[in-house]
Motif scaffolding. Structure first.
Motif, PDB file in Angstrom:
ATOM      1  N   PRO A  72      66.409  34.338  27.681  1.00 50.80           N
ATOM      2  CA  PRO A  72      66.547  33.017  27.694  1.00 50.80           C
ATOM      3  C   PRO A  72      65.170  32.525  26.793  1.00 50.80           C
ATOM      4  N   GLY A 113      67.556  38.579  34.927  1.00 51.31           N
ATOM      5  CA  GLY A 113      66.649  37.071  33.995  1.00 51.31           C
ATOM      6  C   GLY A 113      67.201  36.884  32.834  1.00 51.31           C
ATOM      7  N   LEU A 115      70.017  36.123  29.748  1.00 50.85           N
ATOM      8  CA  LEU A 115      71.482  35.087  30.079  1.00 50.85           C
ATOM      9  C   LEU A 115      72.663  35.921  30.130  1.00 50.85           C
ATOM     10  N   ASP A 142      75.164  35.704  33.363  1.00 51.63           N
ATOM     11  CA  ASP A 142      74.825  35.067  34.728  1.00 51.63           C
ATOM     12  C   ASP A 142      75.376  33.861  34.842  1.00 51.63           C
ATOM     13  N   HIS A 144      75.274  31.453  36.802  1.00 50.81           N
ATOM     14  CA  HIS A 144      74.399  30.656  37.852  1.00 50.81           C
ATOM     15  C   HIS A 144      73.136  29.822  37.144  1.00 50.81           C
ATOM     16  N   ARG A 145      73.146  30.536  35.975  1.00 46.67           N
ATOM     17  CA  ARG A 145      71.853  30.041  35.171  1.00 46.67           C
ATOM     18  C   ARG A 145      72.111  28.639  34.508  1.00 46.67           C
ATOM     19  N   GLU A 146      71.322  27.830  34.665  1.00 45.41           N
ATOM     20  CA  GLU A 146      71.631  26.473  34.119  1.00 45.41           C
ATOM     21  C   GLU A 146      70.966  26.303  32.732  1.00 45.41           C
ATOM     22  N   ARG A 148      70.605  27.729  29.599  1.00 41.46           N
ATOM     23  CA  ARG A 148      71.055  28.765  28.511  1.00 41.46           C
ATOM     24  C   ARG A 148      70.727  28.744  27.249  1.00 41.46           C
TER      25      ARG A 148
END
Length: 181
Positions: A72, A113, A115, A142, A144-146, A148
Protein backbone atom coordinates in the motif's frame (compact mmCIF):
# COMPACT_ATOMS: atom_id res chain seq x y z
CA UNK A 1 5.26 19.71 -28.13
CA UNK A 2 8.88 20.11 -27.13
CA UNK A 3 11.79 17.69 -27.22
CA UNK A 4 12.29 15.46 -24.19
CA UNK A 5 15.52 13.64 -23.28
CA UNK A 6 15.38 10.15 -24.76
CA UNK A 7 17.24 8.68 -21.76
CA UNK A 8 14.32 9.84 -19.59
CA UNK A 9 11.54 8.59 -21.89
CA UNK A 10 10.88 5.61 -19.61
CA UNK A 11 9.50 8.04 -17.00
CA UNK A 12 6.63 8.80 -19.39
CA UNK A 13 5.34 5.21 -19.43
CA UNK A 14 6.69 3.78 -16.19
CA UNK A 15 4.40 0.90 -15.29
CA UNK A 16 2.93 0.19 -11.95
CA UNK A 17 2.19 -0.66 -9.31
CA UNK A 18 5.41 -0.86 -7.34
CA UNK A 19 5.86 -4.50 -6.39
CA UNK A 20 7.75 -6.31 -3.67
CA UNK A 21 9.05 -9.65 -4.93
CA UNK A 22 9.79 -12.32 -2.34
CA UNK A 23 12.00 -15.31 -3.03
CA UNK A 24 13.39 -18.27 -1.11
CA UNK A 25 16.76 -19.68 -2.19
CA UNK A 26 16.53 -22.94 -0.24
CA UNK A 27 18.18 -21.36 2.81
CA UNK A 28 16.42 -18.09 3.50
CA UNK A 29 13.79 -15.62 2.34
CA UNK A 30 14.56 -12.38 0.57
CA UNK A 31 12.56 -9.47 -0.80
CA UNK A 32 13.32 -6.88 -3.48
CA UNK A 33 11.51 -3.85 -4.82
CA UNK A 34 10.60 -3.96 -8.51
CA UNK A 35 8.94 -1.12 -10.39
CA UNK A 36 9.13 -2.67 -13.85
CA UNK A 37 6.28 -5.17 -13.99
CA UNK A 38 3.45 -5.77 -16.40
CA UNK A 39 0.35 -7.88 -16.91
CA UNK A 40 0.60 -10.13 -19.96
CA UNK A 41 -3.00 -11.33 -20.18
CA UNK A 42 -6.17 -12.11 -18.23
CA UNK A 43 -4.86 -15.59 -17.34
CA UNK A 44 -2.65 -14.38 -14.45
CA UNK A 45 0.55 -14.12 -16.50
CA UNK A 46 2.98 -11.35 -15.66
CA UNK A 47 6.46 -10.13 -16.52
CA UNK A 48 9.06 -8.30 -14.51
CA UNK A 49 12.41 -6.88 -15.44
CA UNK A 50 15.51 -7.45 -13.33
CA UNK A 51 18.88 -9.10 -13.73
CA UNK A 52 21.98 -10.63 -12.15
CA UNK A 53 22.83 -7.35 -10.39
CA UNK A 54 19.94 -8.09 -8.01
CA UNK A 55 20.76 -10.58 -5.28
CA UNK A 56 17.31 -12.18 -5.73
CA UNK A 57 18.07 -13.03 -9.38
CA UNK A 58 19.81 -16.29 -8.48
CA UNK A 59 16.93 -17.51 -6.29
CA UNK A 60 14.35 -16.40 -8.84
CA UNK A 61 16.02 -18.14 -11.79
CA UNK A 62 17.08 -21.24 -9.84
CA UNK A 63 13.95 -22.02 -7.83
CA UNK A 64 11.66 -20.69 -10.59
CA UNK A 65 9.17 -19.23 -8.12
CA UNK A 66 8.37 -16.04 -6.23
CA UNK A 67 5.58 -13.98 -4.75
CA UNK A 68 4.51 -10.60 -6.14
CA UNK A 69 3.33 -8.53 -3.17
CA UNK A 70 1.52 -5.25 -3.80
CA UNK A 71 2.37 -2.79 -1.01
CA UNK A 72 0.00 0.00 0.00
CA UNK A 73 1.00 3.64 -0.43
CA UNK A 74 1.70 4.01 3.29
CA UNK A 75 4.62 1.56 2.91
CA UNK A 76 6.51 3.98 0.61
CA UNK A 77 9.56 4.48 2.85
CA UNK A 78 9.81 0.74 3.52
CA UNK A 79 9.54 -0.02 -0.21
CA UNK A 80 12.30 2.46 -1.02
CA UNK A 81 14.45 1.18 1.86
CA UNK A 82 14.10 -2.42 0.64
CA UNK A 83 15.26 -1.29 -2.79
CA UNK A 84 18.29 0.52 -1.39
CA UNK A 85 19.90 -2.47 0.32
CA UNK A 86 20.89 -5.97 -0.74
CA UNK A 87 19.73 -9.30 0.62
CA UNK A 88 23.34 -10.41 0.18
CA UNK A 89 24.28 -8.70 3.44
CA UNK A 90 20.93 -7.61 4.93
CA UNK A 91 18.02 -9.53 6.41
CA UNK A 92 15.37 -7.20 5.03
CA UNK A 93 12.56 -8.90 6.94
CA UNK A 94 14.29 -8.03 10.21
CA UNK A 95 15.54 -4.58 9.14
CA UNK A 96 12.10 -3.44 7.94
CA UNK A 97 10.02 -5.44 10.44
CA UNK A 98 8.22 -7.33 7.65
CA UNK A 99 5.76 -10.00 8.65
CA UNK A 100 5.72 -13.19 6.57
CA UNK A 101 3.06 -15.77 6.00
CA UNK A 102 3.49 -19.23 4.46
CA UNK A 103 2.37 -19.36 0.85
CA UNK A 104 0.15 -22.17 -0.43
CA UNK A 105 2.06 -23.24 -3.55
CA UNK A 106 5.57 -21.72 -3.48
CA UNK A 107 8.36 -21.52 -0.90
CA UNK A 108 8.68 -17.73 -1.12
CA UNK A 109 6.63 -16.06 1.64
CA UNK A 110 3.55 -13.88 1.41
CA UNK A 111 3.94 -10.41 2.95
CA UNK A 112 1.42 -9.34 5.55
CA UNK A 113 0.47 -5.70 5.39
CA UNK A 114 0.36 -5.72 1.59
CA UNK A 115 -2.80 -5.21 -0.42
CA UNK A 116 -2.34 -8.47 -2.27
CA UNK A 117 0.10 -11.33 -2.86
CA UNK A 118 0.33 -13.42 -6.03
CA UNK A 119 2.22 -16.70 -5.85
CA UNK A 120 4.04 -17.26 -9.14
CA UNK A 121 6.12 -19.77 -11.03
CA UNK A 122 8.75 -18.65 -13.52
CA UNK A 123 7.86 -20.00 -16.96
CA UNK A 124 10.55 -18.25 -19.01
CA UNK A 125 13.58 -16.03 -18.56
CA UNK A 126 14.69 -13.82 -21.45
CA UNK A 127 18.19 -13.14 -20.13
CA UNK A 128 19.22 -10.76 -22.89
CA UNK A 129 16.61 -8.28 -21.63
CA UNK A 130 16.33 -9.38 -17.99
CA UNK A 131 12.68 -10.26 -18.48
CA UNK A 132 11.13 -12.91 -16.27
CA UNK A 133 7.79 -14.33 -17.38
CA UNK A 134 5.61 -15.49 -14.49
CA UNK A 135 2.45 -17.53 -14.20
CA UNK A 136 0.26 -16.93 -11.17
CA UNK A 137 -0.62 -20.08 -9.25
CA UNK A 138 -2.49 -18.55 -6.28
CA UNK A 139 -3.64 -15.07 -5.27
CA UNK A 140 -4.46 -13.55 -1.90
CA UNK A 141 -6.00 -10.19 -0.91
CA UNK A 142 -6.66 -8.50 2.40
CA UNK A 143 -10.44 -7.84 2.27
CA UNK A 144 -10.42 -5.99 5.60
CA UNK A 145 -8.01 -3.27 4.52
CA UNK A 146 -9.79 0.07 4.15
CA UNK A 147 -7.01 2.05 2.47
CA UNK A 148 -6.21 0.39 -0.87
CA UNK A 149 -4.08 3.00 -2.59
CA UNK A 150 -1.15 1.57 -4.58
CA UNK A 151 2.21 3.17 -5.32
CA UNK A 152 3.39 3.90 -8.86
CA UNK A 153 7.01 4.86 -9.52
CA UNK A 154 7.73 7.60 -12.03
CA UNK A 155 11.33 6.39 -12.32
CA UNK A 156 13.03 9.56 -11.17
CA UNK A 157 12.70 9.02 -7.42
CA UNK A 158 9.13 10.31 -7.27
CA UNK A 159 5.95 8.29 -6.82
CA UNK A 160 2.23 8.76 -7.31
CA UNK A 161 -0.63 6.93 -5.68
CA UNK A 162 -3.97 5.84 -7.04
CA UNK A 163 -6.59 8.52 -7.17
CA UNK A 164 -10.25 8.60 -8.06
CA UNK A 165 -11.56 5.37 -9.55
CA UNK A 166 -13.41 5.86 -12.84
CA UNK A 167 -15.81 3.01 -13.61
CA UNK A 168 -16.31 1.97 -17.25
CA UNK A 169 -16.98 -1.74 -16.63
CA UNK A 170 -20.36 -1.73 -18.42
CA UNK A 171 -18.87 -0.01 -21.45
CA UNK A 172 -15.89 -2.39 -21.57
CA UNK A 173 -17.82 -5.60 -20.77
CA UNK A 174 -17.40 -7.00 -24.34
CA UNK A 175 -13.60 -6.97 -23.89
CA UNK A 176 -13.43 -8.24 -20.31
CA UNK A 177 -13.22 -11.87 -19.25
CA UNK A 178 -16.26 -13.26 -17.41
CA UNK A 179 -14.22 -13.50 -14.20
CA UNK A 180 -14.22 -9.69 -13.79
CA UNK A 181 -17.67 -8.80 -15.17
Amino acid sequence: MQHFPLDQAFTLIEPGPVTLVTTHDGQRDNVMTITWTMVLDFAARFALSTGPWNYSWQALTTTKECVLAIPPAEMLDTVVGIGLCSGKDTDKFQKFDLSRHKADKVRAPLLRGCLANIECRVVEVIEQYGIVILEGVAAHVDPHREKRSMLHAIGDGTFVTDGTRLDRRVMMRPKLPPSVC
